[in-house]
Design a protein around this motif. Structure first.
Motif, PDB file in Angstrom:
ATOM      1  N   ALA A   1       2.399  91.381  -9.162  1.00 56.14           N
ATOM      2  CA  ALA A   1       2.422  90.750  -7.839  1.00 56.14           C
ATOM      3  C   ALA A   1       3.652  89.855  -7.689  1.00 56.14           C
ATOM      4  O   ALA A   1       4.298  89.831  -6.632  1.00 56.14           O
ATOM      5  N   LYS A   2       3.996  89.132  -8.755  1.00 52.25           N
ATOM      6  CA  LYS A   2       5.182  88.269  -8.720  1.00 52.25           C
ATOM      7  C   LYS A   2       6.442  89.106  -8.531  1.00 52.25           C
ATOM      8  O   LYS A   2       7.314  88.771  -7.723  1.00 52.25           O
ATOM      9  N   ASP A   3       6.525  90.219  -9.263  1.00 51.27           N
ATOM     10  CA  ASP A   3       7.682  91.109  -9.137  1.00 51.27           C
ATOM     11  C   ASP A   3       7.758  91.713  -7.740  1.00 51.27           C
ATOM     12  O   ASP A   3       8.847  91.824  -7.158  1.00 51.27           O
ATOM     13  N   ALA A   4       6.593  92.112  -7.197  1.00 52.98           N
ATOM     14  CA  ALA A   4       6.572  92.699  -5.851  1.00 52.98           C
ATOM     15  C   ALA A   4       7.015  91.673  -4.814  1.00 52.98           C
ATOM     16  O   ALA A   4       7.747  91.999  -3.876  1.00 52.98           O
ATOM     17  N   GLY A   5       6.589  90.428  -4.995  1.00 57.72           N
ATOM     18  CA  GLY A   5       7.009  89.366  -4.076  1.00 57.72           C
ATOM     19  C   GLY A   5       8.511  89.136  -4.137  1.00 57.72           C
ATOM     20  O   GLY A   5       9.164  88.952  -3.108  1.00 57.72           O
ATOM     21  N   ALA A   6       9.053  89.137  -5.341  1.00 61.01           N
ATOM     22  CA  ALA A   6      10.506  88.952  -5.488  1.00 61.01           C
ATOM     23  C   ALA A   6      11.258  90.117  -4.863  1.00 61.01           C
ATOM     24  O   ALA A   6      12.284  89.914  -4.182  1.00 61.01           O
ATOM     25  N   ASP A   7      10.760  91.343  -5.054  1.00 60.50           N
ATOM     26  CA  ASP A   7      11.403  92.518  -4.451  1.00 60.50           C
ATOM     27  C   ASP A   7      11.348  92.447  -2.920  1.00 60.50           C
ATOM     28  O   ASP A   7      12.326  92.777  -2.245  1.00 60.50           O
ATOM     29  N   ALA A   8      10.205  91.999  -2.386  1.00 56.54           N
ATOM     30  CA  ALA A   8      10.067  91.877  -0.938  1.00 56.54           C
ATOM     31  C   ALA A   8      11.024  90.820  -0.396  1.00 56.54           C
ATOM     32  O   ALA A   8      11.655  91.013   0.650  1.00 56.54           O
ATOM     33  N   ALA A   9      11.155  89.709  -1.112  1.00 56.06           N
ATOM     34  CA  ALA A   9      12.077  88.654  -0.680  1.00 56.06           C
ATOM     35  C   ALA A   9      13.513  89.169  -0.694  1.00 56.06           C
ATOM     36  O   ALA A   9      14.297  88.880   0.225  1.00 56.06           O
ATOM     37  N   ASP A  10      13.874  89.935  -1.719  1.00 54.91           N
ATOM     38  CA  ASP A  10      15.215  90.524  -1.769  1.00 54.91           C
ATOM     39  C   ASP A  10      15.441  91.476  -0.598  1.00 54.91           C
ATOM     40  O   ASP A  10      16.516  91.483   0.009  1.00 54.91           O
ATOM     41  N   ALA A  11      14.424  92.285  -0.279  1.00 55.13           N
ATOM     42  CA  ALA A  11      14.549  93.239   0.824  1.00 55.13           C
ATOM     43  C   ALA A  11      14.707  92.505   2.149  1.00 55.13           C
ATOM     44  O   ALA A  11      15.522  92.909   2.998  1.00 55.13           O
ATOM     45  N   VAL A  12      13.970  91.416   2.348  1.00 52.17           N
ATOM     46  CA  VAL A  12      14.095  90.633   3.578  1.00 52.17           C
ATOM     47  C   VAL A  12      15.492  90.025   3.658  1.00 52.17           C
ATOM     48  O   VAL A  12      16.128  90.024   4.716  1.00 52.17           O
ATOM     49  N   GLY A  13      15.967  89.509   2.536  1.00 48.56           N
ATOM     50  CA  GLY A  13      17.318  88.935   2.522  1.00 48.56           C
ATOM     51  C   GLY A  13      18.374  89.978   2.837  1.00 48.56           C
ATOM     52  O   GLY A  13      19.312  89.719   3.614  1.00 48.56           O
ATOM     53  N   ASP A  14      18.235  91.162   2.265  1.00 48.52           N
ATOM     54  CA  ASP A  14      19.190  92.247   2.531  1.00 48.52           C
ATOM     55  C   ASP A  14      19.146  92.652   4.008  1.00 48.52           C
ATOM     56  O   ASP A  14      20.183  92.908   4.628  1.00 48.52           O
ATOM     57  N   THR A  15      17.933  92.707   4.563  1.00 45.71           N
ATOM     58  CA  THR A  15      17.786  93.075   5.977  1.00 45.71           C
ATOM     59  C   THR A  15      18.415  92.013   6.867  1.00 45.71           C
ATOM     60  O   THR A  15      19.098  92.339   7.839  1.00 45.71           O
ATOM     61  N   ALA A  16      18.213  90.748   6.534  1.00 38.33           N
ATOM     62  CA  ALA A  16      18.806  89.667   7.321  1.00 38.33           C
ATOM     63  C   ALA A  16      20.326  89.723   7.244  1.00 38.33           C
ATOM     64  O   ALA A  16      21.020  89.531   8.255  1.00 38.33           O
TER      65      ALA A  16
END
Length: 108
Positions: free
Chosen positions: A68-83
């Motif tokens: 779950a921690k890894d998935a959260g970090a991946d999601a945060a990276d994806a949001v940052g990349d999208t932004a």
């Protein structure tokens, strides 16, 4: 004499019964002891298995938390990349609009 023979027979019978009773009691004690040992072994095995299940459950929970921690970090990276991509697209669009609105020299 008759009474002596009857008394001896009764005494011998009593000793026979006592011997049988002792043998029966010894056999019963041995069976009860064996059953208690078996029950103790089964209880110990059950406790060991329960302990192992608890350890396995704890390991699974830790693995799930890490995932779950890894998935959260991946999601945060994806949001940052999208932004970042959205900001670049906005900057490109603004630049394109600026190029289109520049004053062109008037022909004379």
């Amino acid at each position: 004499m008759r009474k002596i023979v009857i008394a001896a027979t009764v005494a011998l019978s009593a000793l026979s019964l006592a011997a049988c009773s002792q043998q029966t009691q010894d056999a019963t004690d041995a069976a009860a002891s064996s059953a208690a040992d078996d029950l103790s072994d089964m209880a110990s095995d059950a406790a060991d298995k329960a302990g192992q299940l608890g350890a396995d459950a704890s390991d699974a929970a830790n693995d799930a938390a890490d995932a779950a921690k890894d998935a959260g970090a991946d999601a945060a990276d994806a949001v940052g990349d999208t932004a970042d991509a959205a900001a670049k697209a906005a900057a490109d669009a603004e630049a394109a609009m600026d190029e289109g609105t520049e004053e062109k020299p008037k022909a004379q």
